[in-house]
Design a protein around this motif. Structure first.
Motif, PDB file in Angstrom:
ATOM      1  N   ILE A  49      54.495  76.694  77.052  1.00  0.00           N
ATOM      2  CA  ILE A  49      55.927  76.457  77.545  1.00  0.00           C
ATOM      3  C   ILE A  49      56.387  78.136  77.544  1.00  0.00           C
ATOM      4  O   ILE A  49      57.261  78.231  78.311  1.00  0.00           O
ATOM      5  CB  ILE A  49      56.598  75.594  76.591  1.00  0.00           C
ATOM      6  CG1 ILE A  49      56.332  73.998  77.241  1.00  0.00           C
ATOM      7  CG2 ILE A  49      58.088  75.644  76.924  1.00  0.00           C
ATOM      8  CD1 ILE A  49      56.780  72.814  76.099  1.00  0.00           C
ATOM      9  N   ALA A  50      55.995  78.576  76.270  1.00  0.00           N
ATOM     10  CA  ALA A  50      56.418  79.881  76.228  1.00  0.00           C
ATOM     11  C   ALA A  50      55.858  80.858  77.380  1.00  0.00           C
ATOM     12  O   ALA A  50      56.315  81.610  77.921  1.00  0.00           O
ATOM     13  CB  ALA A  50      56.021  80.542  74.823  1.00  0.00           C
ATOM     14  N   LEU A  51      54.673  80.592  77.830  1.00  0.00           N
ATOM     15  CA  LEU A  51      54.013  81.411  79.067  1.00  0.00           C
ATOM     16  C   LEU A  51      54.753  80.836  80.264  1.00  0.00           C
ATOM     17  O   LEU A  51      54.912  81.792  81.233  1.00  0.00           O
ATOM     18  CB  LEU A  51      52.620  81.152  79.063  1.00  0.00           C
ATOM     19  CG  LEU A  51      51.732  81.672  78.067  1.00  0.00           C
ATOM     20  CD1 LEU A  51      50.291  80.932  78.297  1.00  0.00           C
ATOM     21  CD2 LEU A  51      51.614  83.201  77.872  1.00  0.00           C
ATOM     22  N   ILE A  52      55.111  79.735  80.438  1.00  0.00           N
ATOM     23  CA  ILE A  52      55.700  79.485  81.619  1.00  0.00           C
ATOM     24  C   ILE A  52      57.302  79.994  81.868  1.00  0.00           C
ATOM     25  O   ILE A  52      57.623  80.226  82.938  1.00  0.00           O
ATOM     26  CB  ILE A  52      55.785  77.768  81.708  1.00  0.00           C
ATOM     27  CG1 ILE A  52      54.355  77.245  81.924  1.00  0.00           C
ATOM     28  CG2 ILE A  52      56.658  77.324  82.924  1.00  0.00           C
ATOM     29  CD1 ILE A  52      54.456  75.741  81.832  1.00  0.00           C
ATOM     30  N   GLY A  53      57.927  79.989  80.843  1.00  0.00           N
ATOM     31  CA  GLY A  53      59.137  80.863  80.695  1.00  0.00           C
ATOM     32  C   GLY A  53      60.192  80.057  80.796  1.00  0.00           C
ATOM     33  O   GLY A  53      59.963  78.714  80.843  1.00  0.00           O
TER      34      GLY A  53
END
Length: 100
Positions: A38-42
């Protein structure tokens, strides 16, 4: 994760994003935890939900009109389309009894 949750989770899009867009190695992608992914997706893209205050502001700015159109709106021959450029509108045709 239940079968119903698995069926509704957008696996194809997530895998395509991780392997294609982020160019992660498959081992790295599958080792990610959900919070890391989720953090990578933004952040979520697009506007959030409208609040009651947003609705009230829209209603105040664009009140419903009852009755015949105003002289201003009846005489307007152009409007802005979604890209902001003017487009010519055809003249309004008079309504007859059978138009309802």
């Amino acid at each position: 994760m239940t079968k119903k949750e698995q069926a509704s989770f957008p696996w194809a899009s997530v895998i395509r994003f991780g392997l294609g867009r982020l160019r992660l190695a498959p081992e790295t992608f599958w080792a990610l935890s959900l919070p890391e992914l989720i953090a990578l997706i933004g952040p979520e893209v697009g506007p959030g939900f409208a609040t009651r205050k947003d609705l009230e502001n829209l209603m105040a700015g664009f009140p419903d009109r009852v009755g015949p159109p105003s002289a201003e709106s009846a005489s307007r021959q152009t409007h802005q389309n979604h890209r902001g450029s003017d487009a010519t509108l055809p003249p309004a045709r008079p309504r007859s009894k059978g138009d309802d």
